[in-house]
Enzyme design. Structure first.
Site, PDB file in Angstrom:
ATOM      1  N   LYS A 179       1.052  -1.056   0.140  1.00 40.95           N
ATOM      2  CA  LYS A 179      -0.018   0.077  -0.043  1.00 40.95           C
ATOM      3  C   LYS A 179       0.739   1.203  -0.112  1.00 40.95           C
ATOM      4  O   LYS A 179       0.767   1.976  -0.761  1.00 40.95           O
ATOM      5  CB  LYS A 179      -1.029   0.090   1.098  1.00 40.95           C
ATOM      6  N   ARG A 202       1.121  -9.092  13.319  1.00 47.40           N
ATOM      7  CA  ARG A 202       0.433  -7.975  12.459  1.00 47.40           C
ATOM      8  C   ARG A 202      -0.575  -8.772  11.673  1.00 47.40           C
ATOM      9  O   ARG A 202      -1.804  -8.084  11.209  1.00 47.40           O
ATOM     10  CB  ARG A 202       1.119  -7.155  11.967  1.00 47.40           C
ATOM     11  N   ARG A 247      12.422  -1.583  10.549  1.00 46.52           N
ATOM     12  CA  ARG A 247      11.265  -1.171  11.645  1.00 46.52           C
ATOM     13  C   ARG A 247      11.228  -2.273  12.575  1.00 46.52           C
ATOM     14  O   ARG A 247      11.195  -3.321  12.332  1.00 46.52           O
ATOM     15  CB  ARG A 247       9.854  -1.082  10.819  1.00 46.52           C
ATOM     16  N   ARG A 283      12.205  -5.820   4.602  1.00 47.09           N
ATOM     17  CA  ARG A 283      11.833  -4.471   4.350  1.00 47.09           C
ATOM     18  C   ARG A 283      12.789  -3.586   5.009  1.00 47.09           C
ATOM     19  O   ARG A 283      13.283  -3.567   6.083  1.00 47.09           O
ATOM     20  CB  ARG A 283      10.478  -4.220   4.868  1.00 47.09           C
ATOM     21  N   ARG A 335      -8.681   0.532   9.606  1.00 44.19           N
ATOM     22  CA  ARG A 335      -8.344  -0.842   9.879  1.00 44.19           C
ATOM     23  C   ARG A 335      -9.350  -1.419  11.070  1.00 44.19           C
ATOM     24  O   ARG A 335      -9.153  -2.810  11.083  1.00 44.19           O
ATOM     25  CB  ARG A 335      -7.006  -0.663  11.050  1.00 44.19           C
TER      26      ARG A 335
END
Ligand code: ADP
Ligand code: ZN
Length: 218
Positions: free
Chosen positions: A17, A175, A164, A131, A92
């Site tokens: 996203k 998550r 992160r 990531r 969310r």
């Protein structure tokens, strides 16, 4: 072309996203509103909100609905959002979607389209744990799929790349579980009000972008 559109990007963490928002913003003048980025900015500034949010984010849990909804409502009320916006990572929960409807109604706007980014579980885990994020401009890279030209350095702004804290394997799994339990009911919510369009987000980003444009132009 896509001007004045008010969009929601919905989908699990790692679906792209943020990455596709970044690409879309090169072509379109929309305001990008990422609740994750806003919360991380609060953490960096060391605010009370940042401190309480960090504890939840590091476990992969959601920050309370009213808190994020208020943040988004305040941002949407700013003048620059009149030309269209992308909500990335919000809503969310169904509660957040209801609060969003209230907030947009108050300022005389509405959501035009909700794009659902769909990708298989194993790929999401692979993307999340590899990531890299730029500290400065928040761009995303990936150790496997999308390496920066120079190790540890952002291609766009020269900023430092970091992992992160919530991109560890354990938190990434959490998550995705939270997504299944709390966020995926939104698929039904937005199907029922006919705003939902789905794209296959498992392809490389340039191909995904082609699909996104096709969906946004219909
Ligand atoms: P990703 O989409 O990769 O999970 P985000 O940056 O959107 O990453 O979100 C990171 C974390 O920030 C979430 O796991 C959650 O703790 C918090 N967060 C972001 N957006 C919301 C939201 N709309 N509601 C509640 N918590 C949120
Ligand atoms: Zn950067």
């Amino acid at each position: 072309m896509i001007k004045n559109k008010n969009l929601v990007f919905l989908g699990p963490p790692g679906a792209g996203k943020g990455t596709l928002s970044e690409i879309l913003l090169r072509d379109e003048k929309l305001v990008h509103i990422s609740t994750g980025d806003i919360l991380r900015a609060e953490i960096t500034r060391g605010t009370e909100l940042g401190k309480s949010a960090k504890a939840l984010m590091d476990q992969g849990k959601l920050v309370p609905d009213q808190i994020v909804a208020d943040m988004v409502a305040a941002r949407l009320a700013q003048d620059d959002c009149a030309g269209g916006f992308i909500l990335d990572g919000f809503p969310r929960t169904v509660k957040q979607a209801e609060l969003l409807e209230e907030a947009t109604a108050k300022i005389g706007r509405k959501i035009d389209k909700v794009v659902l980014f769909d990708a298989p579980y194993d790929l999401l885990i692979q993307r999340l744990t590899a990531r890299l994020t730029c500290r400065q401009c928040k761009a995303n890279f990936n150790k496997i799929f999308s390496k920066p030209a120079r190790e540890g350095i952002c291609d766009h702004c020269g900023g430092e790349l970091y992992q992160r804290s919530d991109d560890s394997l354990e938190t990434a799994k959490n998550r995705l579980k939270v997504y299944e339990e709390q966020t995926s009911p939104l698929i039904r919510f937005y199907t029922e009000n006919h705003l939902l369009a789905k794209i296959d987000a498992s392809l490389p980003k340039e191909q995904n972008y082609g699909m996104l444009l096709a969906v946004l132009n219909t």
